[in-house]
Design a protein around this motif. Structure first.
Motif, PDB file in Angstrom:
ATOM      1  N   MET A   1       8.769 -29.412   5.008  1.00  0.00           N
ATOM      2  CA  MET A   1       7.846 -28.278   4.982  1.00  0.00           C
ATOM      3  C   MET A   1       8.589 -26.981   5.291  1.00  0.00           C
ATOM      4  O   MET A   1       8.344 -25.945   4.650  1.00  0.00           O
ATOM      5  N   ASN A   2       9.499 -27.031   6.262  1.00  0.00           N
ATOM      6  CA  ASN A   2      10.280 -25.844   6.594  1.00  0.00           C
ATOM      7  C   ASN A   2      11.225 -25.455   5.460  1.00  0.00           C
ATOM      8  O   ASN A   2      11.411 -24.267   5.178  1.00  0.00           O
ATOM      9  N   VAL A   3      11.815 -26.437   4.801  1.00  0.00           N
ATOM     10  CA  VAL A   3      12.695 -26.148   3.661  1.00  0.00           C
ATOM     11  C   VAL A   3      11.895 -25.496   2.525  1.00  0.00           C
ATOM     12  O   VAL A   3      12.297 -24.470   1.963  1.00  0.00           O
ATOM     13  N   LEU A   4      10.756 -26.096   2.174  1.00  0.00           N
ATOM     14  CA  LEU A   4       9.982 -25.649   1.025  1.00  0.00           C
ATOM     15  C   LEU A   4       9.231 -24.350   1.271  1.00  0.00           C
ATOM     16  O   LEU A   4       9.094 -23.523   0.360  1.00  0.00           O
ATOM     17  N   GLN A   5       8.740 -24.158   2.505  1.00  0.00           N
ATOM     18  CA  GLN A   5       7.893 -23.003   2.777  1.00  0.00           C
ATOM     19  C   GLN A   5       8.595 -21.858   3.497  1.00  0.00           C
ATOM     20  O   GLN A   5       8.222 -20.697   3.325  1.00  0.00           O
ATOM     21  N   ASN A   6       9.621 -22.187   4.302  1.00  0.00           N
ATOM     22  CA  ASN A   6      10.247 -21.160   5.128  1.00  0.00           C
ATOM     23  C   ASN A   6      11.739 -20.979   4.882  1.00  0.00           C
ATOM     24  O   ASN A   6      12.360 -20.096   5.473  1.00  0.00           O
ATOM     25  N   GLY A   7      12.332 -21.851   4.057  1.00  0.00           N
ATOM     26  CA  GLY A   7      13.758 -21.736   3.786  1.00  0.00           C
ATOM     27  C   GLY A   7      14.629 -22.079   4.978  1.00  0.00           C
ATOM     28  O   GLY A   7      15.751 -21.575   5.101  1.00  0.00           O
ATOM     29  N   ARG A   8      14.118 -22.948   5.875  1.00  0.00           N
ATOM     30  CA  ARG A   8      14.875 -23.336   7.066  1.00  0.00           C
ATOM     31  C   ARG A   8      15.076 -24.845   7.080  1.00  0.00           C
ATOM     32  O   ARG A   8      14.208 -25.604   6.644  1.00  0.00           O
ATOM     33  N   THR A   9      16.218 -25.266   7.611  1.00  0.00           N
ATOM     34  CA  THR A   9      16.497 -26.702   7.726  1.00  0.00           C
ATOM     35  C   THR A   9      16.246 -27.144   9.164  1.00  0.00           C
ATOM     36  O   THR A   9      17.167 -27.513   9.896  1.00  0.00           O
ATOM     37  N   ASP A  10      14.994 -27.101   9.553  1.00  0.00           N
ATOM     38  CA  ASP A  10      14.609 -27.479  10.912  1.00  0.00           C
ATOM     39  C   ASP A  10      13.520 -28.544  10.855  1.00  0.00           C
ATOM     40  O   ASP A  10      12.542 -28.412  10.110  1.00  0.00           O
ATOM     41  N   GLY A  11      13.699 -29.577  11.685  1.00  0.00           N
ATOM     42  CA  GLY A  11      12.646 -30.558  11.871  1.00  0.00           C
ATOM     43  C   GLY A  11      12.037 -30.360  13.238  1.00  0.00           C
ATOM     44  O   GLY A  11      11.749 -29.231  13.641  1.00  0.00           O
ATOM     45  N   LEU A  12      11.860 -31.450  13.977  1.00  0.00           N
ATOM     46  CA  LEU A  12      11.282 -31.404  15.314  1.00  0.00           C
ATOM     47  C   LEU A  12      12.367 -31.645  16.359  1.00  0.00           C
ATOM     48  O   LEU A  12      13.204 -32.530  16.189  1.00  0.00           O
ATOM     49  N   SER A  13      12.346 -30.893  17.422  1.00  0.00           N
ATOM     50  CA  SER A  13      13.299 -31.087  18.508  1.00  0.00           C
ATOM     51  C   SER A  13      12.852 -32.261  19.369  1.00  0.00           C
ATOM     52  O   SER A  13      11.673 -32.396  19.687  1.00  0.00           O
ATOM     53  N   ALA A  14      13.800 -33.099  19.750  1.00  0.00           N
ATOM     54  CA  ALA A  14      13.475 -34.210  20.634  1.00  0.00           C
ATOM     55  C   ALA A  14      13.226 -33.723  22.058  1.00  0.00           C
ATOM     56  O   ALA A  14      12.437 -34.318  22.800  1.00  0.00           O
ATOM     57  N   HIS A  15      13.869 -32.638  22.430  1.00  0.00           N
ATOM     58  CA  HIS A  15      13.799 -32.128  23.806  1.00  0.00           C
ATOM     59  C   HIS A  15      14.062 -30.633  23.743  1.00  0.00           C
ATOM     60  O   HIS A  15      15.140 -30.206  23.334  1.00  0.00           O
ATOM     61  N   GLU A  16      13.073 -29.840  24.146  1.00  0.00           N
ATOM     62  CA  GLU A  16      13.195 -28.396  23.984  1.00  0.00           C
ATOM     63  C   GLU A  16      12.595 -27.663  25.179  1.00  0.00           C
ATOM     64  O   GLU A  16      11.456 -27.941  25.579  1.00  0.00           O
ATOM     65  N   PRO A  17      13.349 -26.735  25.807  1.00  0.00           N
ATOM     66  CA  PRO A  17      12.824 -25.986  26.954  1.00  0.00           C
ATOM     67  C   PRO A  17      11.902 -24.848  26.512  1.00  0.00           C
ATOM     68  O   PRO A  17      12.140 -24.195  25.494  1.00  0.00           O
ATOM     69  N   PHE A  18      10.848 -24.629  27.287  1.00  0.00           N
ATOM     70  CA  PHE A  18       9.930 -23.518  27.069  1.00  0.00           C
ATOM     71  C   PHE A  18       9.794 -22.727  28.370  1.00  0.00           C
ATOM     72  O   PHE A  18      10.017 -23.255  29.466  1.00  0.00           O
ATOM     73  N   PHE A  19       9.396 -21.454  28.232  1.00  0.00           N
ATOM     74  CA  PHE A  19       9.119 -20.594  29.387  1.00  0.00           C
ATOM     75  C   PHE A  19      10.312 -20.546  30.335  1.00  0.00           C
ATOM     76  O   PHE A  19      10.194 -20.823  31.536  1.00  0.00           O
ATOM     77  N   ASP A  20      11.475 -20.193  29.766  1.00  0.00           N
ATOM     78  CA  ASP A  20      12.714 -20.069  30.546  1.00  0.00           C
ATOM     79  C   ASP A  20      13.066 -21.360  31.277  1.00  0.00           C
ATOM     80  O   ASP A  20      13.606 -21.337  32.395  1.00  0.00           O
ATOM     81  N   GLY A  21      12.725 -22.505  30.654  1.00  0.00           N
ATOM     82  CA  GLY A  21      13.097 -23.793  31.214  1.00  0.00           C
ATOM     83  C   GLY A  21      12.117 -24.355  32.220  1.00  0.00           C
ATOM     84  O   GLY A  21      12.345 -25.452  32.750  1.00  0.00           O
TER      85      GLY A  21
END
Length: 249
Positions: free
Chosen positions: A152-172
């Motif tokens: 979906m990101n490739v086709l709609q946004n031109g990005r090669t991104d899937g889902l992160s397995a582990h991602e920090p939010f709000f400054d960690g």
């Protein structure tokens, strides 16, 4: 024998693959307080079951708290989750909202109903994690979700991104994790049935007719005659996302 009894092949695969991903990406540490986002669908319920087993296996203590945001199409749909959590000694915050119906009104003029409802539910989950002092928020996305998101990101946004397995939010301050991202949908469904998890039907009127569904159908056509194509796509995108995850940590 362990308290969860003898496991089938599919169940063992769910528990072991989740453990490998959690260890390989350093998802949790001693004292982690994990909010488990449970929609009531097969993916999140399977993740919840597996995390209760992983909690007992881990060499350090972690806490689990189940978070359920009822979108408002069926006000009593989460009753099976309530009973299941009570029988397993799990803390549960279940909240009834009107996010689903609102997403199908004039209030939402720019986005798809699915995107708008998901955005509101995720915002509320973040708020609950803050209010309860949770350090992690776990989503039940699987390998199929990762692949569909990537395309979906490739086709709609031109990005090669899937889902992160582990991602920090709000400054960690909050870690978003996806412990079951190595599992294919077929294994998830099989293991959930074998555990007899009380999954309930998604009654959203947009269910099955979203852009995500269209991309998934397109991918199924691409690999329907050759299982190797599916396996290669899944493995390539998984390795890509896990590599990116480890680089960011």
């Amino acid at each position: 024998m362990a308290s969860w009894g003898k496991l089938t092949f599919a169940q063992k695969k769910c528990v072991s693959a989740t453990g490998r991903l959690m260890q390989g990406t350093g998802m949790v540490e001693s004292g982690a307080r994990i909010g488990v986002a449970a929609s009531g669908g097969v993916d999140s319920f399977l993740m919840l079951k597996v995390l209760t087993i992983r909690q007992a296996i881990m060499p350090f203590p972690v806490e689990l708290m189940v978070l359920h945001i009822n979108a408002g199409f069926d006000t009593a749909s989460h009753a099976p989750l309530t009973h299941w959590c009570a029988s397993h000694g799990l803390s549960l915050h279940a909240e009834l909202t009107d996010y689903g119906p609102r997403a199908h009104t004039e209030e939402n003029r720019k986005n798809s109903p699915c995107f708008y409802c998901s955005m509101l539910r995720r915002k509320r989950l973040f708020e609950l994690c803050r209010d309860y002092g949770l350090t992690h928020l776990a989503f039940g996305h699987n390998a199929d979700d990762n692949v569909v998101t990537f395309f979906m990101n490739v086709l709609q946004n031109g990005r090669t991104d899937g889902l992160s397995a582990h991602e920090p939010f709000f400054d960690g301050r909050l870690q978003v994790i996806r412990p079951t991202m190595m599992l294919d949908k077929g294994t998830v469904i099989k293991a959930a049935r074998q555990w007899e998890l009380p999954v309930w039907e998604n009654t959203c009127p947009s269910n099955g007719s979203t852009k995500r569904d269209e991309v998934h159908d397109w991918l199924r056509q691409a690999w329907k005659n050759d299982k190797r194509i599916k396996n290669n796509i899944f493995n390539a995108i998984l390795r890509h996302q896990v590599h990116l995850t480890c680089q960011k940590l």
